[in-house]
Scaffold this active site. Structure first.
Site, PDB file in Angstrom:
ATOM      1  N   LYS A 268       4.580  12.031  -3.567  1.00 24.06           N
ATOM      2  CA  LYS A 268       5.443  10.963  -3.048  1.00 24.06           C
ATOM      3  C   LYS A 268       6.349  11.589  -1.983  1.00 24.06           C
ATOM      4  O   LYS A 268       7.055  12.557  -2.278  1.00 24.06           O
ATOM      5  CB  LYS A 268       6.267  10.402  -4.209  1.00 24.06           C
ATOM      6  CG  LYS A 268       7.084   9.185  -3.875  1.00 24.06           C
ATOM      7  CD  LYS A 268       7.567   8.540  -5.166  1.00 24.06           C
ATOM      8  CE  LYS A 268       8.571   7.440  -4.900  1.00 24.06           C
ATOM      9  NZ  LYS A 268       9.042   6.827  -6.139  1.00 24.06           N
TER      10      LYS A 268
ATOM     11  N   ASP B  57       4.604  -4.837  -7.419  1.00 21.97           N
ATOM     12  CA  ASP B  57       3.950  -3.575  -7.036  1.00 21.97           C
ATOM     13  C   ASP B  57       4.511  -2.405  -7.828  1.00 21.97           C
ATOM     14  O   ASP B  57       3.957  -1.307  -7.781  1.00 21.97           O
ATOM     15  CB  ASP B  57       4.108  -3.320  -5.524  1.00 21.97           C
ATOM     16  CG  ASP B  57       5.548  -3.469  -5.057  1.00 21.97           C
ATOM     17  OD1 ASP B  57       6.112  -4.553  -5.250  1.00 21.97           O
ATOM     18  OD2 ASP B  57       6.092  -2.499  -4.513  1.00 21.97           O
TER      19      ASP B  57
ATOM     20  N   ARG C 189      -1.539  -1.222 -10.162  1.00 23.94           N
ATOM     21  CA  ARG C 189      -0.365  -2.070 -10.362  1.00 23.94           C
ATOM     22  C   ARG C 189      -0.777  -3.534 -10.455  1.00 23.94           C
ATOM     23  O   ARG C 189      -1.893  -3.879 -10.053  1.00 23.94           O
ATOM     24  CB  ARG C 189       0.577  -1.936  -9.147  1.00 23.94           C
ATOM     25  CG  ARG C 189       0.910  -0.538  -8.778  1.00 23.94           C
ATOM     26  CD  ARG C 189       0.967  -0.354  -7.258  1.00 23.94           C
ATOM     27  NE  ARG C 189       1.019   1.065  -6.908  1.00 23.94           N
ATOM     28  CZ  ARG C 189       2.134   1.763  -6.782  1.00 23.94           C
ATOM     29  NH1 ARG C 189       3.288   1.168  -6.906  1.00 23.94           N
ATOM     30  NH2 ARG C 189       2.100   3.049  -6.507  1.00 23.94           N
TER      31      ARG C 189
ATOM     32  N   GLY D 233       0.841  -1.208   0.000  1.00 24.05           N
ATOM     33  CA  GLY D 233       0.000   0.000   0.000  1.00 24.05           C
ATOM     34  C   GLY D 233       0.864   1.242   0.000  1.00 24.05           C
ATOM     35  O   GLY D 233       2.069   1.181   0.234  1.00 24.05           O
TER      36      GLY D 233
ATOM     37  N   ASP E 157       7.998   4.086 -10.611  1.00 25.69           N
ATOM     38  CA  ASP E 157       8.855   3.926  -9.435  1.00 25.69           C
ATOM     39  C   ASP E 157      10.337   3.916  -9.761  1.00 25.69           C
ATOM     40  O   ASP E 157      10.961   2.865  -9.877  1.00 25.69           O
ATOM     41  CB  ASP E 157       8.467   2.686  -8.628  1.00 25.69           C
ATOM     42  CG  ASP E 157       7.774   3.137  -7.349  1.00 25.69           C
ATOM     43  OD1 ASP E 157       7.582   4.345  -7.188  1.00 25.69           O
ATOM     44  OD2 ASP E 157       7.444   2.286  -6.509  1.00 25.69           O
TER      45      ASP E 157
ATOM     46  N   ARG F 180       4.125   6.009   1.590  1.00 24.19           N
ATOM     47  CA  ARG F 180       4.670   7.377   1.624  1.00 24.19           C
ATOM     48  C   ARG F 180       4.141   8.174   0.445  1.00 24.19           C
ATOM     49  O   ARG F 180       4.775   9.120  -0.020  1.00 24.19           O
ATOM     50  CB  ARG F 180       6.191   7.358   1.608  1.00 24.19           C
ATOM     51  CG  ARG F 180       6.773   6.657   0.414  1.00 24.19           C
ATOM     52  CD  ARG F 180       8.197   7.097   0.211  1.00 24.19           C
ATOM     53  NE  ARG F 180       8.827   6.276  -0.801  1.00 24.19           N
ATOM     54  CZ  ARG F 180      10.021   6.505  -1.257  1.00 24.19           C
ATOM     55  NH1 ARG F 180      10.716   7.511  -0.818  1.00 24.19           N
ATOM     56  NH2 ARG F 180      10.549   5.723  -2.172  1.00 24.19           N
TER      57      ARG F 180
ATOM     58  N   ARG G  36       3.863  13.419  -8.742  1.00 26.83           N
ATOM     59  CA  ARG G  36       3.959  12.495  -9.867  1.00 26.83           C
ATOM     60  C   ARG G  36       2.645  12.514 -10.644  1.00 26.83           C
ATOM     61  O   ARG G  36       1.567  12.583 -10.057  1.00 26.83           O
ATOM     62  CB  ARG G  36       4.229  11.103  -9.292  1.00 26.83           C
ATOM     63  CG  ARG G  36       4.344  10.010 -10.299  1.00 26.83           C
ATOM     64  CD  ARG G  36       5.189   8.861  -9.768  1.00 26.83           C
ATOM     65  NE  ARG G  36       4.494   8.045  -8.778  1.00 26.83           N
ATOM     66  CZ  ARG G  36       5.046   6.974  -8.208  1.00 26.83           C
ATOM     67  NH1 ARG G  36       6.289   6.622  -8.498  1.00 26.83           N
ATOM     68  NH2 ARG G  36       4.380   6.272  -7.321  1.00 26.83           N
TER      69      ARG G  36
ATOM     70  N   ASP H 281       8.785   6.260   7.696  1.00 24.72           N
ATOM     71  CA  ASP H 281       8.402   7.609   8.131  1.00 24.72           C
ATOM     72  C   ASP H 281       7.501   8.316   7.131  1.00 24.72           C
ATOM     73  O   ASP H 281       7.079   9.450   7.350  1.00 24.72           O
ATOM     74  CB  ASP H 281       9.656   8.462   8.408  1.00 24.72           C
ATOM     75  CG  ASP H 281      10.531   8.607   7.167  1.00 24.72           C
ATOM     76  OD1 ASP H 281      10.153   8.083   6.094  1.00 24.72           O
ATOM     77  OD2 ASP H 281      11.593   9.241   7.261  1.00 24.72           O
TER      78      ASP H 281
HETATM   79  P1  AMP Z   1       9.132   1.125  -3.202  1.00 25.66           P
HETATM   80  O1  AMP Z   1      10.412   0.441  -2.874  1.00 25.66           O
HETATM   81  O2  AMP Z   1       9.264   2.629  -3.310  1.00 25.66           O
HETATM   82  O3  AMP Z   1       8.433   0.525  -4.348  1.00 25.66           O
HETATM   83  O4  AMP Z   1       8.201   0.914  -1.920  1.00 25.66           O
HETATM   84  C1  AMP Z   1       7.807  -0.337  -1.469  1.00 25.66           C
HETATM   85  C2  AMP Z   1       6.827  -0.161  -0.325  1.00 25.66           C
HETATM   86  O5  AMP Z   1       7.443   0.483   0.779  1.00 25.66           O
HETATM   87  C3  AMP Z   1       5.610   0.668  -0.657  1.00 25.66           C
HETATM   88  O6  AMP Z   1       4.517   0.156   0.016  1.00 25.66           O
HETATM   89  C4  AMP Z   1       5.974   2.029  -0.134  1.00 25.66           C
HETATM   90  O7  AMP Z   1       4.844   2.808   0.140  1.00 25.66           O
HETATM   91  C5  AMP Z   1       6.735   1.657   1.134  1.00 25.66           C
HETATM   92  N1  AMP Z   1       7.680   2.710   1.520  1.00 25.66           N
HETATM   93  C6  AMP Z   1       8.803   3.070   0.883  1.00 25.66           C
HETATM   94  N2  AMP Z   1       9.427   4.072   1.530  1.00 25.66           N
HETATM   95  C7  AMP Z   1       8.689   4.349   2.627  1.00 25.66           C
HETATM   96  C8  AMP Z   1       8.794   5.282   3.698  1.00 25.66           C
HETATM   97  N3  AMP Z   1       9.808   6.141   3.786  1.00 25.66           N
HETATM   98  N4  AMP Z   1       7.828   5.269   4.632  1.00 25.66           N
HETATM   99  C9  AMP Z   1       6.796   4.425   4.561  1.00 25.66           C
HETATM  100  N5  AMP Z   1       6.642   3.517   3.583  1.00 25.66           N
HETATM  101  C10 AMP Z   1       7.565   3.482   2.621  1.00 25.66           C
HETATM  102 MG    MG Z   2       6.833   1.063  -5.352  1.00 29.03          MG
END
Ligand code: AMP
Ligand code: MG
Length: 482
Positions: free
Chosen positions: A115, A254, A185, A92, A264, A95, A178, A127
């Site tokens: 984002k 995802d 997805r 989900g 992404d 961030r 974005r 965070d």
């Molecule tokens: P990503 O690697 O950007 O595709 O993110 C994978 C998952 O981790 C997704 O569910 C993002 O929303 C979550 N995520 C990535 N960075 C953060 C963050 N700083 N705080 C909370 N969730 C994160």
């Molecule tokens: Mg992602």
């Protein structure tokens, strides 16, 4: 609505927020301390019917930080799941926050998403924030991909939040806006699939088809046709990545969009010297998402997508499995044909010759053995100005070139020009401009961004961006930026 807001042209129509409660979580971006505009993409704004020229920077910073939400937006976090490096996880938007869907002048429905906008119920231990470097990196590379004519999400703005984010060290916080044709997805389908609720699955299928593939809305088996559509879209995408040497770096399910856009931009990077095993991501120890593995992973992800739809493809389990398997198995042949056609285009090979296959594989073999720069090899063949041509001045390459030249036709160079970029966002250049930007000097960033706008056209400034990185013992590494 203030007068200023009226002149901007926001035109929200939020369809995703009308989907069942399980798909979303209504939530606002978490306000930030001292927002400051870093960059705004006026070209993109113009293309989608927005105009920010009458708005001062202070107000823009409020808009693009989420401190002031545009009228008509209805912000939410989207639920999804995903296979991360092969392991299934419920995820989900942890961030990100979707402001809503803006309808452009040409009637395009576009997601406007922040984002790095703070925690959501999906944040797990994160965070919810993002750092300036990775957000500017996404801005630069996604815009470069757009100019390379590769389907992609776009970047409208980056603001600094005036707050620090804690990673290995303290970094400046930032939010990226974005723009995407949607954020649905493969992982969205995987999430709904876990709920074992056929109505919800049907709702998602119908919504997706209406939004992205209306041409199959009346089909007899729309789940089957949706899989078929996505196979075509994703093949088109990955062939384009292979064409320019783009390595996505984190092709988790995802991070695969149903729209067929590249999405992404985390640890992505462009290949320098040609090698199928090229992999820059610091967390990809096994090279799962290496350059040459991208087609196979695309197929793997598509199989996960098809699995979500089995019950809709046929109520009879065995039939569904057989139909889906046969469909997915078509991937290899279609991919091979498209890839071959793409490589022929890069080499200006018009029409068919039984030796074409050999010509292509011989070149790739030489490139690998001699560690030739992928982009510059094709530029050399196009007689493009290059700082250094000595890598190509050897007997083996020369002999191949003589064979290749015999196969050229009148329009070969024209075809090559359309398929071989004269500039890509090279890793060392990207790193350098990001370093300056983090130190408040955006000029190198803007110069590179500008040069990347016309990647198929010769420009005076190019040579400074064309050289591969100096040979170094230290391997270039990219990070997720999470
Ligand atoms: P990503 O690697 O950007 O595709 O993110 C994978 C998952 O981790 C997704 O569910 C993002 O929303 C979550 N995520 C990535 N960075 C953060 C963050 N700083 N705080 C909370 N969730 C994160
Ligand atoms: Mg992602």
């Amino acid at each position: 609505m203030t007068i200023k807001e009226k002149t901007i042209g926001w035109n929200f129509d939020n369809s995703y927020s009308n989907l069942p409660k399980s798909f979303i979580y209504e939530i606002s971006p978490v306000p930030v301390k001292r927002p400051e505009l870093v960059i705004l993409n006026h070209d993109l704004a113009d293309q989608i019917g927005l105009n920010f020229s009458n708005v001062d920077n202070e107000q823009l910073a409020k808009f693009f930080s989420g401190n002031l939400l545009p009228k008509g937006s209805k912000s939410l976090a989207q639920a999804y799941a995903g296979h991360q490096f092969g392991h299934f996880t419920i995820l989900g938007d942890g961030r990100a926050v979707l402001l809503g869907e803006h309808i452009s002048k040409s009637n395009q429905r576009l997601d406007i998403q922040f984002k790095g906008s703070g925690q959501t119920p999906f944040s797990r231990n994160g965070d919810g924030r993002a750092a300036l470097g990775p957000m500017l990196r996404e801005y630069l590379i996604s815009e470069a991909m757009y100019s390379l004519n590769i389907p992609t999400t776009r970047s409208l703005a980056v603001v600094k939040t005036g707050e620090n984010v804690k990673r290995e060290k303290l970094l400046q916080g930032a939010i990226l806006t974005r723009v995407a044709s949607s954020h649905i997805r493969v992982g969205t389908f995987q999430f709904i699939r876990t709920r074992e609720n056929l109505d919800e699955l049907n709702t998602l299928v119908n919504y997706t088809i209406k939004r992205h593939y209306p041409e199959i809305s009346k089909s007899k088996n729309n789940a089957y046709d949706l899989v078929s559509k996505l196979i075509d879209k994703q093949i088109e995408l990955v062939v384009n990545w292979m064409r320019v040497g783009f390595i996505h770096g984190v092709m988790n399910t995802d991070n695969m969009a149903i729209s067929g856009e590249t999405i992404d931009y985390g640890p992505c990077a462009f290949m320098d010297s040609y090698n199928l095993g090229t992999c820059f991501s610091s967390i990809d120890h096994m090279g799962r998402y290496a350059y040459g593995n991208q087609p196979a992973i695309t197929k793997w992800n598509l199989a996960r997508f098809a699995e979500c739809l089995l019950t809709l493809i046929s109520p009879k389990k065995d039939d569904a499995l057989k139909m889906a398997t046969e469909l997915i198995d078509k991937f290899d042949k279609i991919y091979e044909e498209k890839w071959f056609y793409m490589m022929k285009s890069k080499l200006g090979l018009i029409g068919n010759d039984k030796e074409d296959n050999l010509l292509i594989f011989e070149l790739l073999e030489i490139m690998k053995k001699q560690e030739l720069d992928y982009t510059n090899t094709f530029l050399f063949l196009m007689d493009q100005e290059l700082d250094d041509k000595k890598d190509f001045q050897n007997e083996e390459f020369g002999n191949w070139k003589i064979k290749w030249q015999k196969r050229l036709a009148k329009d070969s160079k024209k075809l090559m020009k359309l398929n071989n970029p004269v500039i890509i966002p090279r890793n060392h250049n990207v790193e350098n401009v990001l370093k300056s930007a983090e130190n408040n000097d955006l000029t190198p960033f803007n110069d590179l961004l500008q040069a990347l706008k016309n990647p198929y056209t010769d420009q005076k400034v190019l040579t400074k961006y064309q050289s591969p990185p100096p040979k170094s013992d230290e391997k270039y590494q990219t990070f997720c930026g999470t």
